[in-house]
Design a protein around this motif. Sequence first.
Motif, mmCIF file in Angstrom:
data_model
loop_
_atom_site.group_PDB
_atom_site.id
_atom_site.type_symbol
_atom_site.label_atom_id
_atom_site.label_comp_id
_atom_site.label_asym_id
_atom_site.label_seq_id
_atom_site.Cartn_x
_atom_site.Cartn_y
_atom_site.Cartn_z
ATOM 1 N N MET A 94 18.027 17.280 75.643
ATOM 2 C CA MET A 94 18.902 16.691 74.634
ATOM 3 C C MET A 94 18.655 17.404 73.304
ATOM 4 S SD MET A 94 19.083 12.764 73.484
ATOM 5 C CE MET A 94 20.665 12.128 73.097
ATOM 6 N N GLU A 95 19.727 17.721 72.638
ATOM 7 C CA GLU A 95 19.620 18.430 71.359
ATOM 8 C C GLU A 95 19.262 17.439 70.264
ATOM 9 O OE1 GLU A 95 22.470 21.303 68.719
ATOM 10 O OE2 GLU A 95 22.649 21.283 70.881
ATOM 11 N N ARG A 96 18.420 17.891 69.342
ATOM 12 C CA ARG A 96 18.004 16.996 68.274
ATOM 13 C C ARG A 96 19.163 16.757 67.304
ATOM 14 N NH1 ARG A 96 15.893 19.721 63.487
ATOM 15 N NH2 ARG A 96 16.338 21.924 63.706
ATOM 16 N N SER A 97 19.127 15.597 66.688
ATOM 17 C CA SER A 97 20.166 15.249 65.729
ATOM 18 C C SER A 97 19.831 15.873 64.375
ATOM 19 C CB SER A 97 20.265 13.735 65.605
ATOM 20 O OG SER A 97 21.295 13.397 64.714
ATOM 21 N N THR A 98 20.788 16.561 63.821
ATOM 22 C CA THR A 98 20.620 17.153 62.499
ATOM 23 C C THR A 98 21.701 16.607 61.584
ATOM 24 O OG1 THR A 98 22.089 19.013 62.984
ATOM 25 C CG2 THR A 98 19.746 19.299 63.527
ATOM 26 N N ARG A 99 21.538 16.850 60.283
ATOM 27 C CA ARG A 99 22.576 16.418 59.325
ATOM 28 C C ARG A 99 23.895 17.088 59.655
ATOM 29 N NH1 ARG A 99 21.194 17.347 53.291
ATOM 30 N NH2 ARG A 99 22.677 18.848 53.989
ATOM 31 N N GLN A 100 23.846 18.376 60.031
ATOM 32 C CA GLN A 100 25.064 19.110 60.341
ATOM 33 C C GLN A 100 25.758 18.502 61.565
ATOM 34 O OE1 GLN A 100 22.053 20.452 59.865
ATOM 35 N NE2 GLN A 100 22.201 22.184 58.462
ATOM 36 N N ARG A 101 24.972 18.258 62.604
ATOM 37 C CA ARG A 101 25.520 17.682 63.835
ATOM 38 C C ARG A 101 26.113 16.300 63.558
ATOM 39 N NH1 ARG A 101 24.478 18.851 69.410
ATOM 40 N NH2 ARG A 101 24.699 17.035 70.734
ATOM 41 N N GLN A 102 25.403 15.498 62.773
ATOM 42 C CA GLN A 102 25.893 14.160 62.449
ATOM 43 C C GLN A 102 27.176 14.233 61.624
ATOM 44 O OE1 GLN A 102 24.621 11.320 63.834
ATOM 45 N NE2 GLN A 102 26.541 10.505 63.043
ATOM 46 N N ALA A 103 27.261 15.166 60.689
ATOM 47 C CA ALA A 103 28.470 15.318 59.868
ATOM 48 C C ALA A 103 29.661 15.697 60.741
ATOM 49 C CB ALA A 103 28.245 16.366 58.792
ATOM 50 N N ILE A 104 29.433 16.546 61.731
ATOM 51 C CA ILE A 104 30.517 16.953 62.637
ATOM 52 C C ILE A 104 30.935 15.780 63.516
ATOM 53 C CG2 ILE A 104 31.045 18.452 64.607
ATOM 54 C CD1 ILE A 104 29.242 20.583 63.112
ATOM 55 N N ARG A 105 29.969 15.040 64.037
ATOM 56 C CA ARG A 105 30.291 13.840 64.831
ATOM 57 C C ARG A 105 31.083 12.840 63.983
ATOM 58 N NH1 ARG A 105 27.874 12.271 69.560
ATOM 59 N NH2 ARG A 105 26.175 13.553 70.330
ATOM 60 N N ASP A 106 30.613 12.588 62.764
ATOM 61 C CA ASP A 106 31.294 11.639 61.870
ATOM 62 C C ASP A 106 32.726 12.086 61.600
ATOM 63 O OD1 ASP A 106 28.947 10.178 61.733
ATOM 64 O OD2 ASP A 106 28.411 10.874 59.720
ATOM 65 N N THR A 107 32.905 13.369 61.363
ATOM 66 C CA THR A 107 34.239 13.910 61.086
ATOM 67 C C THR A 107 35.165 13.659 62.266
ATOM 68 O OG1 THR A 107 33.423 15.590 59.567
ATOM 69 C CG2 THR A 107 35.528 16.046 60.648
ATOM 70 N N LEU A 108 34.702 13.948 63.467
ATOM 71 C CA LEU A 108 35.536 13.743 64.658
ATOM 72 C C LEU A 108 35.780 12.259 64.919
ATOM 73 C CD1 LEU A 108 33.993 16.505 66.908
ATOM 74 C CD2 LEU A 108 36.370 16.388 66.142
ATOM 75 N N ARG A 109 34.772 11.447 64.701
ATOM 76 C CA ARG A 109 34.897 10.004 64.939
ATOM 77 C C ARG A 109 35.888 9.374 63.957
ATOM 78 N NH1 ARG A 109 29.794 8.912 64.746
ATOM 79 N NH2 ARG A 109 29.422 9.367 66.931
ATOM 80 N N GLU A 110 35.856 9.816 62.704
ATOM 81 C CA GLU A 110 36.710 9.226 61.670
ATOM 82 C C GLU A 110 38.139 9.777 61.682
ATOM 83 O OE1 GLU A 110 34.492 9.988 58.118
ATOM 84 O OE2 GLU A 110 32.832 8.705 58.756
ATOM 85 N N ALA A 111 38.339 10.910 62.318
ATOM 86 C CA ALA A 111 39.665 11.527 62.343
ATOM 87 C C ALA A 111 40.622 10.673 63.173
ATOM 88 C CB ALA A 111 39.587 12.933 62.916
#
Length: 124
Positions: free
Chosen positions: A1-18
């Motif tokens: 499993m890949e570790r969670s980073t600020r960048q990864r979280q920002a990308i997830r948030d962007t896709l989730r909120e879109a």
Amino acid sequence: MERSTRQRQAIRDTLREADRPLSPGEILEHARQQVPGLGIATVYRTINALVEEGSVVVVDLPGEAARYEMAGKQHHHHFHCTSCGKVFELMACPGDLSWLAPPGFRAERHEIVLYGSCPDCPGA
């Protein structure tokens, strides 16, 4: 499993909120609001990892670069604005279209894309 980073979280948030499928460039633009130094290579790497783990799906439109949205949504179709290039979700589906298949053929799934102008573009 890949570790969670600020960048990864920002990308997830962007896709989730879109409320629509996003291109890598759109993901970059929105995610940079959380992580200003985010680069396009990180966006592509993260998208590929999220697709591989199954939390993001690819939205393919004929003749267009791939766009991405969160997995787990109900069956839906898309509207492609030919003015601005954005893609939006259509939550309705006409249902079983297997009757359109030629005799002897078996339809397994369908995808529908409507083309036109969105409300934000001239000519809408």
